[in-house]
Design a protein around this motif. Sequence first.
Motif, mmCIF file in Angstrom:
data_model
loop_
_atom_site.group_PDB
_atom_site.id
_atom_site.type_symbol
_atom_site.label_atom_id
_atom_site.label_comp_id
_atom_site.label_asym_id
_atom_site.label_seq_id
_atom_site.Cartn_x
_atom_site.Cartn_y
_atom_site.Cartn_z
ATOM 1 N N TYR A 113 0.837 -1.284 -0.011
ATOM 2 C CA TYR A 113 0.139 0.105 0.001
ATOM 3 C C TYR A 113 0.835 1.245 0.265
ATOM 4 O O TYR A 113 0.802 2.222 -0.949
ATOM 5 C CB TYR A 113 -1.047 -0.247 1.009
ATOM 6 C CG TYR A 113 -0.106 0.250 2.401
ATOM 7 C CD1 TYR A 113 -0.123 1.804 3.300
ATOM 8 C CD2 TYR A 113 0.125 -0.420 3.349
ATOM 9 C CE1 TYR A 113 0.678 1.212 4.585
ATOM 10 C CE2 TYR A 113 1.164 -0.193 4.336
ATOM 11 C CZ TYR A 113 1.475 0.530 4.729
ATOM 12 O OH TYR A 113 1.676 1.017 6.088
ATOM 13 N N ARG A 114 2.116 1.299 0.128
ATOM 14 C CA ARG A 114 3.167 2.409 0.555
ATOM 15 C C ARG A 114 3.229 2.271 -0.566
ATOM 16 O O ARG A 114 3.646 3.294 -1.132
ATOM 17 C CB ARG A 114 4.066 1.586 1.090
ATOM 18 C CG ARG A 114 4.297 2.133 3.322
ATOM 19 C CD ARG A 114 4.776 1.434 3.600
ATOM 20 N NE ARG A 114 5.441 -0.377 3.356
ATOM 21 C CZ ARG A 114 6.299 -0.829 4.170
ATOM 22 N NH1 ARG A 114 6.973 -0.587 4.699
ATOM 23 N NH2 ARG A 114 6.196 -2.039 3.968
ATOM 24 N N CYS A 115 3.474 2.025 -1.831
ATOM 25 C CA CYS A 115 3.755 2.036 -3.294
ATOM 26 C C CYS A 115 2.817 1.802 -4.179
ATOM 27 O O CYS A 115 2.442 3.317 -4.925
ATOM 28 C CB CYS A 115 4.498 1.019 -3.963
ATOM 29 S SG CYS A 115 4.887 1.062 -5.309
ATOM 30 N N GLN A 116 1.757 1.595 -3.700
ATOM 31 C CA GLN A 116 0.124 1.753 -4.659
ATOM 32 C C GLN A 116 -1.245 1.555 -3.547
ATOM 33 O O GLN A 116 -1.459 0.485 -2.961
ATOM 34 C CB GLN A 116 -0.113 0.704 -5.479
ATOM 35 C CG GLN A 116 1.073 1.375 -7.178
ATOM 36 C CD GLN A 116 1.282 0.521 -8.099
ATOM 37 O OE1 GLN A 116 -0.798 -0.722 -8.112
ATOM 38 N NE2 GLN A 116 1.873 -0.376 -9.207
ATOM 39 N N ARG A 117 -1.446 2.616 -3.874
ATOM 40 C CA ARG A 117 -2.677 3.071 -3.033
ATOM 41 C C ARG A 117 -3.513 2.172 -3.132
ATOM 42 O O ARG A 117 -4.875 1.168 -2.354
ATOM 43 C CB ARG A 117 -3.363 4.145 -2.245
ATOM 44 C CG ARG A 117 -2.520 4.729 -1.570
ATOM 45 C CD ARG A 117 -2.240 5.205 -0.474
ATOM 46 N NE ARG A 117 -1.244 5.797 0.314
ATOM 47 C CZ ARG A 117 -0.990 5.832 1.459
ATOM 48 N NH1 ARG A 117 -1.424 4.652 2.468
ATOM 49 N NH2 ARG A 117 0.100 6.451 2.123
ATOM 50 N N LEU A 118 -3.764 1.550 -4.462
ATOM 51 C CA LEU A 118 -5.456 0.921 -5.096
ATOM 52 C C LEU A 118 -4.640 -0.632 -4.707
ATOM 53 O O LEU A 118 -3.490 -1.426 -5.459
ATOM 54 C CB LEU A 118 -5.508 1.035 -6.017
ATOM 55 C CG LEU A 118 -6.438 0.224 -6.941
ATOM 56 C CD1 LEU A 118 -8.232 0.275 -6.268
ATOM 57 C CD2 LEU A 118 -6.387 0.280 -9.008
ATOM 58 N N ARG A 119 -5.620 -1.442 -3.891
ATOM 59 C CA ARG A 119 -4.786 -2.707 -3.706
ATOM 60 C C ARG A 119 -5.570 -3.806 -5.002
ATOM 61 O O ARG A 119 -6.424 -4.060 -5.083
ATOM 62 C CB ARG A 119 -5.346 -3.363 -2.707
ATOM 63 C CG ARG A 119 -4.803 -2.417 -1.377
ATOM 64 C CD ARG A 119 -3.605 -3.261 -1.155
ATOM 65 N NE ARG A 119 -3.108 -4.279 -0.721
ATOM 66 C CZ ARG A 119 -2.796 -5.091 -0.595
ATOM 67 N NH1 ARG A 119 -1.231 -4.243 -0.301
ATOM 68 N NH2 ARG A 119 -2.259 -6.694 -0.094
ATOM 69 N N HIS A 120 -5.059 -3.890 -6.085
ATOM 70 C CA HIS A 120 -5.032 -4.340 -7.364
ATOM 71 C C HIS A 120 -4.203 -5.100 -7.604
ATOM 72 O O HIS A 120 -3.074 -5.658 -7.738
ATOM 73 C CB HIS A 120 -5.052 -2.793 -8.246
ATOM 74 C CG HIS A 120 -5.925 -3.944 -10.195
ATOM 75 N ND1 HIS A 120 -7.197 -3.947 -10.085
ATOM 76 C CD2 HIS A 120 -5.390 -3.749 -10.740
ATOM 77 C CE1 HIS A 120 -7.796 -3.597 -10.839
ATOM 78 N NE2 HIS A 120 -6.645 -4.145 -11.615
ATOM 79 N N TRP A 121 -4.757 -7.124 -8.820
ATOM 80 C CA TRP A 121 -3.593 -7.568 -8.735
ATOM 81 C C TRP A 121 -2.744 -6.957 -9.690
ATOM 82 O O TRP A 121 -3.881 -6.912 -10.884
ATOM 83 C CB TRP A 121 -4.021 -8.922 -8.792
ATOM 84 C CG TRP A 121 -4.911 -9.694 -7.403
ATOM 85 C CD1 TRP A 121 -6.404 -9.923 -7.316
ATOM 86 C CD2 TRP A 121 -4.408 -9.947 -6.421
ATOM 87 N NE1 TRP A 121 -6.433 -10.682 -5.690
ATOM 88 C CE2 TRP A 121 -5.587 -10.642 -5.367
ATOM 89 C CE3 TRP A 121 -3.382 -10.647 -6.249
ATOM 90 C CZ2 TRP A 121 -4.636 -11.287 -4.573
ATOM 91 C CZ3 TRP A 121 -2.256 -11.651 -5.236
ATOM 92 C CH2 TRP A 121 -3.290 -12.224 -4.342
ATOM 93 N N GLN A 122 -1.797 -7.764 -10.101
ATOM 94 C CA GLN A 122 -1.012 -7.495 -11.558
ATOM 95 C C GLN A 122 -0.408 -8.102 -11.972
ATOM 96 O O GLN A 122 0.157 -9.512 -11.138
ATOM 97 C CB GLN A 122 -0.541 -5.917 -11.289
ATOM 98 C CG GLN A 122 -0.878 -4.925 -11.065
ATOM 99 C CD GLN A 122 -1.162 -4.350 -12.405
ATOM 100 O OE1 GLN A 122 -0.839 -4.798 -13.113
ATOM 101 N NE2 GLN A 122 -1.870 -2.511 -11.813
ATOM 102 N N PRO A 123 0.067 -8.886 -12.723
ATOM 103 C CA PRO A 123 0.322 -9.713 -13.820
ATOM 104 C C PRO A 123 1.642 -9.870 -13.299
ATOM 105 O O PRO A 123 2.228 -9.119 -13.677
ATOM 106 C CB PRO A 123 -0.090 -10.418 -15.436
ATOM 107 C CG PRO A 123 -0.152 -8.762 -14.773
ATOM 108 C CD PRO A 123 -1.286 -8.323 -14.335
ATOM 109 N N PHE A 124 2.378 -11.381 -13.020
ATOM 110 C CA PHE A 124 4.069 -10.714 -13.043
ATOM 111 C C PHE A 124 4.853 -12.400 -13.870
ATOM 112 O O PHE A 124 3.801 -13.476 -14.219
ATOM 113 C CB PHE A 124 4.944 -11.010 -11.908
ATOM 114 C CG PHE A 124 4.366 -12.090 -11.006
ATOM 115 C CD1 PHE A 124 5.461 -13.517 -10.983
ATOM 116 C CD2 PHE A 124 3.787 -12.324 -10.464
ATOM 117 C CE1 PHE A 124 5.256 -14.329 -10.139
ATOM 118 C CE2 PHE A 124 3.287 -13.011 -9.290
ATOM 119 C CZ PHE A 124 4.054 -14.070 -8.740
#
Length: 799
Positions: A414-425
């Motif tokens: 959350y300190r990097c991105q406020r929106l908790r959204h799944w991102q592929p890797f």
Amino acid sequence: MASRLGTLLVVLLVAVWTCLCYSGVDAKSSKYACEFSNRLCQWQARYAFGAAVIGDMAFFHGGILSNDPTTPVNNTAFEVLDLRTMAPYVMEVEENRTLATTRYRHHLVVWRGKILAVGGQQDDASGASQHVINVLELDINRRRWQLLKQFTQPGGAVAIIFDAAVVAGGQLLVVFQSLDPAGPQRMFLSLDLNSKEVEHNYNLGRGTVQVLDWPHVGILARGKDGNHSHLVVQSKRSSTGDKQAMFWFEVTGKGVSGVEGPLRWTAATTHKQLPGGKGGMLLWLSPMRIIGQPTLVAVSSTAARFSWSKPQGEKVLLVAVFAIMVSGPPDQRAVHLALTSLMMMLPFGRAHLKGLQSADVPLLRNIELDAADVTALPYVGDVDLLSELHSSNVLMQEWPEKGFIIRGSGLADYRCQRLRHWQPFVIQVDLSGKHDSSVRCVSSNTWCATYSSMLTASKVVKDSAALESGAGLHLVEDNGKRIVLAISGQRRTNPGGQLVILDETAPLLGAMIDIADNSATDFEVSDVKGYTFPLAVATCTLKVAGYWLYVEYGGWHYDDQGTTKTNTGLFTIMTVPPQHNRQAMQQQQLPGVMSGAAWSALACASGGTIYLHGGLDIARFEPQESDYDLDGKPDWSFLAPVWGATDQLYYVKVSESDGSYGLGSLQHLSKIGMGPAARSGHSLTLLPASITLEMGMAEGALLLYGGSNTTEPQVSQFATNTIKPKEMLADVALDTRVWLYDLARDTWAVMKPSNPADAPPGLMHHRATFHDKQVRLASKTCAGLFLWAGQKTPVMAWL
């Protein structure tokens, strides 16, 4: 979209555009690609999908959306990753609803260069999930599915769920669940892919077997011809770390059942075992052959303790690699697992694993470790279960003869991105080397590992785009690594809040972005005496005397009276990143320049040559009035520049002496015959002689693309915010031709696709770079930064 080209262009592509393909696999994406910090923006975070690897190309298909875990992926396209370059693509495939080509919880395998889809589920028209019990074959070149084998359900009422599938020789080996009302059972079958006949069918357990508690099932083929005995491993989704969570069976084809097991098993390590620990939450477990050796790879979300962490430790993603050995007489067979390597994701905000003391390891529980015992994985976010019912947010796939890949989805801190959204890797692990494992990763969340630098890198690019400064992105080499250089002034609004302008009191910001792992380091250039912070500059980078130089030409700015001034003939040179023994910034005015100051194009050559073409310059000033309150009376008047485009081509050489740089005299390159019209907002890219020699161009060539010959006063309109870039560009005719200038013959040639509908997209105010036989374009638009790329197969496709 592929463009079939004429003779001249085909010759160029053979020398310039590289083929991103393997054995006929041509992976293509749409024309719109990604903002640089998220190379996977075209991909969807998904789970319960299928994966396969052909050569150095990884294919992902189907599944369910991680951010909407009740909705299947509603298309038949494949997400494709080139494992050599970590470049992502999207490959469209023809849909066939009759064959259920859109599915999830299925398995992909490779046979004779084709992809087979085994089993799975699909939603019917009412949204109800239906089991699919067939095998499809995909012809990658034709992008079409066809039916290979249709299985039948015994009694017609038994649900069939495919758990695992591998190909060994001409045999498709499958483990599946039969949810018979008389009692669930897990079955093993062998399908002859040539005759399409089931040769073997064995029962792995009935009655007491809790089928749905074993989401991780894998098959290890013991022989390449498929006729030897095989190992089947089944693991419950359990966080207890108990040995009872994993079961091994050996399919021998002998005796009454043809199956031996469950077999005894042990796991061992040379590391000291410590009290406590549960082994973490097992996310995936897969047996495979790595460089010919039977191997078990386990992925878990677990805890690691560091000298700086809290007693409970830090949550990390851990990959444990075990060697598999099977020994003992037929009635006492046992599986022995020996830990061979560990890989651990970097904790949030950490650039290393220093201070590591211990970790909970799957099958071993808590063991003593230090940083030297573990290979660091790039930060990809929190990787965990989607919910108690979904454990497939991670999938592991063998990379034949090299190692394995892990595809999954992560949540950024959350300190990097406020929106908790799944991102592929995707994490690529290459174990084919003689020394430590080689790890590479592509993910949007890796930026969070160096959070402050990520913020700076994003700010640099956003400021550059918002200001239309032209600084853009540059590809450079640093100690063998490919680095993107971003540099820009910082933006602010004027006191009235109407204008977005450069902040002349703040230093220039820069970022060096490692595109192999998406890490970033930032710097600033504060010694900028005499620098006017111009907009609409042309820029390039080159290496002189072992140092990378950022070169800036022209641009425009406001003087103290608010009048637009141009920097015609002015070159600015900066060493990047700044060096203590080098002057931070040097400026030099060259007389006799007829190229425009704004939106011209630069190309830099190693060794110190700079090429300059076109651009806008002020032809005159005309008075304009503004009526803000619409009362029919002008509120204020000003002199607005009227711009004119030029078509001149020059070159100049850079020299170095005792840490300072100087420019030689400007040399004009004349045109013979028809060349590109006067323009601005275009790009100029140098193609080295090593590439163009086969084309008969012994001294290299310049590739010119895009731009427009418009003389509309766009720069002053941007400055007064009377129009937006998108509105202005909608009325401009953009040049979609690709021009090539032969440096030896002093001639221009235009390259045309045979089908005009397949021409590259018209671009303006973009950047271009050349690397590894590829020309890549980055365009600043209202939507952000996008990439287009060319490739040949031997035809060119603009992605």
